[in-house]
Design an enzyme around this catalytic site. Structure first.
Site, PDB file in Angstrom:
ATOM      1  CD  GLU A  32      -3.021  -1.053   0.177  1.00  0.00           C
ATOM      2  OE1 GLU A  32      -3.012  -0.081  -0.596  1.00  0.00           O
ATOM      3  OE2 GLU A  32      -3.857  -1.984   0.111  1.00  0.00           O
ATOM      4  NE  ARG A  48      -3.576   2.846  -0.869  1.00  0.00           N
ATOM      5  CZ  ARG A  48      -4.840   2.738  -0.505  1.00  0.00           C
ATOM      6  NH1 ARG A  48      -5.506   3.785  -0.101  1.00  0.00           N
ATOM      7  NH2 ARG A  48      -5.461   1.578  -0.512  1.00  0.00           N
ATOM      8  CG  ASP A  95      -6.244  -7.240  -7.492  1.00  0.00           C
ATOM      9  OD1 ASP A  95      -5.231  -7.600  -6.859  1.00  0.00           O
ATOM     10  OD2 ASP A  95      -6.996  -6.320  -7.094  1.00  0.00           O
ATOM     11  CD  GLU A 154     -10.687  -1.375  -8.576  1.00  0.00           C
ATOM     12  OE1 GLU A 154     -11.838  -1.001  -8.253  1.00  0.00           O
ATOM     13  OE2 GLU A 154      -9.712  -1.318  -7.803  1.00  0.00           O
TER      14      GLU A 154
END
Ligand code: DMJ
Length: 601
Positions: free
Chosen positions: A232, A236, A365, A500
């Site tokens: 993360e 980010r 994913d 998404e």
């Protein structure tokens, strides 16, 4: 025939013309006029109607024209001459009927009464008046009116509204809690602000950007005794700083990127070199979660774009070496199924664990996304990445694709020990965009066909919900037992303002120029505005996309709403294809654009 497009109010008349139209070629026109007069009223009506119809078809077959004018014109068909006008108040929707019958002006505002094109479109930006001009011969007027909606501007307005809340109640903190008017902390590193930096730059929000830059300069410090999640914080913070550096050329952001990048490196000190999930950036100590020594496959394989770029910029190979080693190992591992990977990997053994479950949703994913994007970033020179990506797409086609009933929507299910579970996370909606990006870069054309089918499914995950917003997870019907394609379990009804679908819409629009993708994105933005916008500032995730009366605000604005969702919406509506060209940049999984490396680097 009609006035310039940019006019706020345009009237087009297909009716009888008078003396002012007689100039050159007067005699020829006169004889035409005589012949015209000899026709019966019915014949004239039919001809004029046909002409008007062809004109409409013409306008709609030019996407750029129809996009400008969408939602703003009506053909009127009435039996008596009439002067009519009605106001369109800011905030109301305008219908786009093709009215083929005697009608009353009231009907114009009730789109449900029109069998031909009963669709609502767009909010006028300001109060306007629509004035149908009806001439003597009756009914022959096509009227075009009202300023076209500037969708990109609407995204900037949404960003400003979100920023207003963040500034007032969460400035310098990780996340805004817009309902309770306070903030939430995850890493304590101003996550929303950093995630949103390049969005502000791209949206040309100069004031907001400069103020945020000052905060980065003066307040942002990574010398903190705090545990952060490697994935993360990489996607980010490191990703956000690197892309802002590229867009602005300001070395402040590169210095900060180096700082956080080097503090994350202890995560790779594991027996297998597969990184731990968490790092204390102040102490330089990494560790797995308390309950396991496993890491998530998507997490360890979706930090590569950022660390590889950090090495290129700093000329320090250690970052790239660490993340390339992870890919090298995963490339060779047993336990894949036709290129599909399990969800967990052990940091001691370096092997997959919890084998037998395969998904393109949570925990796997972005593994697939980063195979393609690393290959693109490096200039298509690393064949193992392409090989793994192509194999995985074949694995999806062979094992995970199914069609719903009754509408035959194609979706990507989950395989659990040989059984197909017909559920799909909203997260999977990154896939149409990724497939389209691959096809754009020379991969098989059938990837694009699949992208289009999946894009339709992701769109349906929104439009089939009462709020027009997708649930976190959709369950699809394989047999027609209740007439619906999509079911939602009570625990999956939330919407976290995820990006998404709009991300994929952006790719699909860039590659096809099909304006329907813009319309779908516009509908999503309007639903966000209707159900998640908090009046005092900010947007909130909601608990129930099936309840438009009480969608259940959850009091949290995720940083990716500003980092990703609004950025992709803006790029979707922007008319400048060179604004973050997909031939020059590759977006990381948090929508931070990083450059495709020049061939000599
Ligand atoms: C983001 O942090 C990233 O897009 C990630 O890859 C998946 N989850 C969120 C958005 O949904």
């Amino acid at each position: 025939m009609y006035s310039p497009l940019r006019k706020d109010f345009v009237s087009l008349t297909l009716g009888e013309q008078h003396s002012h139209s007689y100039t050159n070629g007067k005699h020829r026109r006169q004889s035409c006029w005589r012949r015209w007069k000899q026709l019966s009223r019915l014949q004239r009506s039919l001809i004029l109607f046909l002409l008007a119809f062809l004109l409409i078809c013409g306008i709609f077959s030019y996407p750029s024209l129809s996009e400008q004018w969408r939602g703003v014109f009506c053909i009127l068909c009435i039996n008596r001459p009439k002067q009519l006008s009605f106001p369109v108040v800011k905030g109301t929707q305008v219908c786009l009927p093709i009215i083929l019958c005697k009608t009353d002006i009231q009907d114009l505002l009730d789109c449900s009464k029109f069998p031909v094109y009963p669709k609502l479109y767009s909010y006028p930006q300001s109060d306007s008046i629509i004035t149908p001009v009806i001439n003597e011969a009756c009914f022959y007027s096509l009227l075009v009116s009202v300023k076209p909606v500037d969708r990109a501007e609407a995204v900037r307005e949404a960003f400003r509204h979100a920023w207003k809340g963040y500034k007032a109640f969460a400035w310098g903190h990780d996340e805004l809690k817009p309902i309770s008017k306070t903030h939430g902390e995850w890493f304590g590193l101003g996550l929303t602000l950093i995630d949103a930096l390049d969005t502000m730059w791209i949206l040309d929000l100069k004031e907001e950007f400069e103020e945020s830059k000052r905060w980065v300069e003066k307040e942002l410090s990574f010398t903190k005794n705090v545990d952060v999640n490697l994935f993360e914080s990489t996607i980010r913070i490191l990703g956000g700083l690197l892309s802002t550096y590229h867009l602005t050329g300001d070395s402040l952001f590169l210095d900060k990127a180096k700082d956080i990048g080097s503090r994350l490196m202890p995560a790779f000190n594991t027996p297998s070199k597969i990184p731990f999930s968490d790092v204390n950036i102040g102490k330089g100590i990494a560790h797995p979660p308390r309950w396991t020594t496993d890491s998530t496959v998507a997490e360890v394989t979706s930090i590569q774009l950022e660390f590889r770029e950090l090495s290129r910029l700093t000329q320090d190979p250690q970052y790239q070496k660490a993340v390339d080693e992870v890919m090298r190992q995963v490339h060779r591992l047993d336990g894949k199924h036709d290129g599909l990977v399990p969800m967990f990997i052990n940091t001691n053994s370096g092997k997959f664990t919890h084998r037998g479950v395969f998904t393109l949703g949570a925990r796997a994913d972005s593994y697939y996304e980063y195979l393609l994007k690393q290959w693109l970033q490096g200039g298509k020179k690393e064949p193992e990445l392409l090989e793994d990506y192509l194999q995985a797409v074949e694995g999806v086609k062979k094992n995970l694709l199914r069609q719903t009933s009754p509408s035959k929507l194609v979706f990507v299910g989950e395989l659990s020990h040989g059984r197909l579970n017909p559920k799909m996370d909203h997260l999977v909606c990154f896939l149409p965009g990724t497939l389209a990006l691959g096809a754009h870069n020379g991969l098989p054309a059938d990837h694009m066909d699949l992208a289009m089918q999946l894009m339709e499914t992701c769109h349906q995950m929104y439009v089939q919900m009462e709020t027009g917003l997708s649930p976190e997870i959709a369950h699809f019907n394989l047999q027609n037992h209740n007439g619906r394609d999509v079911d939602v379990k009570p625990a999956d009804r939330h919407n976290l303002l995820r990006p998404e679908t709009v991300e994929s819409l952006f790719y699909m629009y860039r590659f096809t120029q099909d304006s329907k993708y813009r319309d779908w994105g516009w509908e999503i933005l309007q639903s966000f505005n209707k159900y998640t916008r908090v009046p005092s500032g900010g947007y909130t995730s909601i608990g129930n996309v099936r309840d438009p009366v009480n969608p259940g605000p959850r009091d949290k604005m995720e940083s990716f709403f500003l980092g990703e969702t609004l950025k992709y919406l803006f790029l979707l509506f922007s008319d400048d294809p060179e604004l973050i060209s997909l031939d020059k940049y590759v977006f990381n999984t948090e929508a931070h654009p990083l450059p495709i490396w020049p061939s000599d680097s």
